[in-house]
Design a protein around this motif. Structure first.
Motif, PDB file in Angstrom:
ATOM      1  N   TYR A  84       0.831  -1.217   0.000  1.00 19.59           N
ATOM      2  CA  TYR A  84       0.000   0.000   0.000  1.00 19.59           C
ATOM      3  C   TYR A  84       0.859   1.257   0.000  1.00 19.59           C
ATOM      4  O   TYR A  84       0.676   2.162  -0.807  1.00 19.59           O
ATOM      5  CB  TYR A  84      -0.904  -0.037   1.246  1.00 19.59           C
ATOM      6  CG  TYR A  84      -1.531   1.276   1.622  1.00 19.59           C
ATOM      7  CD1 TYR A  84      -2.664   1.744   0.971  1.00 19.59           C
ATOM      8  CD2 TYR A  84      -0.976   2.061   2.639  1.00 19.59           C
ATOM      9  CE1 TYR A  84      -3.231   2.963   1.323  1.00 19.59           C
ATOM     10  CE2 TYR A  84      -1.531   3.270   2.988  1.00 19.59           C
ATOM     11  CZ  TYR A  84      -2.661   3.721   2.323  1.00 19.59           C
ATOM     12  OH  TYR A  84      -3.207   4.927   2.669  1.00 19.59           O
TER      13      TYR A  84
ATOM     14  N   ARG B 204       2.618   2.030  -3.050  1.00 22.06           N
ATOM     15  CA  ARG B 204       1.644   2.082  -4.149  1.00 22.06           C
ATOM     16  C   ARG B 204       1.970   1.049  -5.229  1.00 22.06           C
ATOM     17  O   ARG B 204       1.962   1.339  -6.426  1.00 22.06           O
ATOM     18  CB  ARG B 204       1.593   3.491  -4.738  1.00 22.06           C
ATOM     19  CG  ARG B 204       1.374   4.530  -3.653  1.00 22.06           C
ATOM     20  CD  ARG B 204       1.386   5.926  -4.165  1.00 22.06           C
ATOM     21  NE  ARG B 204       0.102   6.262  -4.778  1.00 22.06           N
ATOM     22  CZ  ARG B 204      -0.168   7.454  -5.304  1.00 22.06           C
ATOM     23  NH1 ARG B 204       0.754   8.394  -5.313  1.00 22.06           N
ATOM     24  NH2 ARG B 204      -1.338   7.701  -5.818  1.00 22.06           N
TER      25      ARG B 204
ATOM     26  N   THR C  27       1.346  -2.367  -7.478  1.00 25.69           N
ATOM     27  CA  THR C  27       0.128  -2.807  -8.153  1.00 25.69           C
ATOM     28  C   THR C  27       0.115  -4.308  -8.413  1.00 25.69           C
ATOM     29  O   THR C  27      -0.931  -4.901  -8.636  1.00 25.69           O
ATOM     30  CB  THR C  27      -0.040  -2.083  -9.504  1.00 25.69           C
ATOM     31  OG1 THR C  27       1.169  -2.228 -10.242  1.00 25.69           O
ATOM     32  CG2 THR C  27      -0.333  -0.609  -9.294  1.00 25.69           C
TER      33      THR C  27
END
Ligand code: DI6
Ligand code: FE
Length: 409
Positions: A291, A294, A296
């Protein structure tokens, strides 16, 4: 006479193979000498509760789970990395900052400069915050010293935390975390240095396991294999930061050394899951780092399930990639970001987290003979532990059979 008898509770025993959280309704749990002495329905108790134990606590239907276990943290460190967070928000990547001499190395400077006392004072509130979520066992890594003395300093602070607070601390030696500035462009020489540190580390008794960071910005699989070989020669189990930012085959490498755990695993290929399944290596998932950076790319959770790989969840509490001090939040993120079920998430911070620390025989489930470490919750169903965000329903914990008041941090 038992030391402590809890009655009128609902218990998620989290016993291996038991369906539905291993739940028992209208249950009682007895504790003796820091261990679980009896577990079952109140109706099966040998007599009325009163005469059975020195202390009887009716819990009014509250839920009880094993005490939570955070099996991957770096919570002893100096300084902070808020400025780096600001840089990342302006577009710099974690790897770019590391290559430019920031990142882990900036925390190394602050940690080397800090006294043992200062490191202890900084780490204690982070650990207390984790404990306020029901944590009764925590792993703490070194890895911000990157030389024998400052690494041992971190490990001593970790041990002292475990002696000062009602929590079991397992320590991990992580000198192969980053290349210290004095070894610039000489990674192989630094790995030789880490190998040379291992006898003293083993002798000190300050490390329960050895970890490394296998990554393009850290160490190659060949270099990690050297560290692991030296660790196993000294009788120390290994674990690995693997496939966090790229796939260097870290998960398969960890499996080939029968590692206790392989951690992160976002870039792990599905085929490597079979190797983890065969070696019994725990996949430790770290949604806080996913998280906060960031990321993916998702860890191959379906492949882990298909191959029977035990999955754990941890905070990765560290100043650079996961400034997280809530394991309950990791339950939520494990479900929301990685699609674990709430039951898998709870197993990830109890039974499987214990396995990731080599404590599977003694911790992580509520069964007779295991440690009397438990958390008591004001909830109606276990899924609430993963469902809430930023709400803490802990009533209190019991550590080694002793009731610990909830500090409400
Ligand atoms: N992976 C991580 O997430 C932490 N260490 C590692 O190898 C990050 C440590 C840091 O950025 O300070
Ligand atoms: Fe980590």
């Amino acid at each position: 006479m038992w030391d402590l008898l809890l009655t009128d509770l609902r218990v998620a025993t989290m016993a291996e193979g038991a369906p539905d959280y291993g739940a028992l309704d209208k249950a009682a749990l007895a504790m003796e000498n820091g261990k679980i002495a009896w577990a079952g329905p109140v109706a099966d108790l040998p007599s009325r509760p009163g005469p059975l134990a020195r202390k009887v606590l009716p819990l009014e239907g509250r839920w009880v789970t094993p005490g939570l276990i955070d099996c991957h943290t770096h919570l002893v460190y100096g300084g902070d990395r808020a400025a780096e967070f600001e840089l990342r928000l302006q577009g710099a990547s974690y790897a770019e900052i590391a290559k430019a001499g920031g990142g882990i190395v900036s925390t190394v400077q602050a940690t080397r400069a800090a006294s043992e006392e200062a490191l202890f004072a900084a780490a204690r509130p982070r650990l207390e915050r984790l404990m306020a979520d029901g944590v009764t066992t925590v792993e703490i890594k070194s890895g911000y010293g990157l030389a024998l003395e400052p690494e041992l300093k971190q490990l001593r602070v970790a041990r002292r935390l475990g002696e000062s607070l009602p929590v079991t601390v397992r320590t991990t030696f992580l000198a192969a975390h980053a290349l210290p500035p004095e070894f610039k462009d000489r990674a192989d020489d630094y790995i030789a240095e880490v190998e040379a540190m291992l006898p003293a580390v083993a002798e000190s008794g300050l490390a329960d396991a050895v970890d490394a960071f296998c990554e393009t910005i850290a160490f190659s699989p060949e270099q990690v294999a050297r560290v692991f070989g030296a660790a196993q020669t000294r009788g120390l189990p290994v674990k690995l930061h693997a496939d966090q930012l790229s796939d260097l085959g870290g998960a398969a490498l960890a499996a080939s050394f029968d590692a206790l755990s392989a951690d992160h695993l976002e870039y792990t290929e599905a085929e490597a899951a079979a190797a983890l399944g065969r070696s019994g290596t725990v996949a430790v998932l770290l949604p806080g780092a996913f998280y906060f950076l960031r990321e993916t790319r998702l860890p191959p959770v379906d492949a882990f399930r298909a191959n029977g790989v035990p999955m754990a969840l941890a905070s990765d509490c560290n100043p650079g990639s996961s400034p997280v001090t809530s394991l309950l939040l990791m339950l939520n993120m494990g479900c929301t970001l990685f699609r674990l079920t709430p039951e898998e998430a709870l197993a990830g911070v109890t039974r499987n987290a214990a396995k990731a620390l080599g404590l599977g025989e003694t911790h992580g489930t509520l069964e007779v003979g295991k440690a009397a470490d438990l958390a008591v919750w004001n909830i109606e169903r276990p899924a609430e532990l993963a469902y809430n965000i930023g709400f803490n329903p802990l009533a209190f914990t019991v550590k080694a059979g002793q009731v610990q008041p909830h500090q409400g941090v």
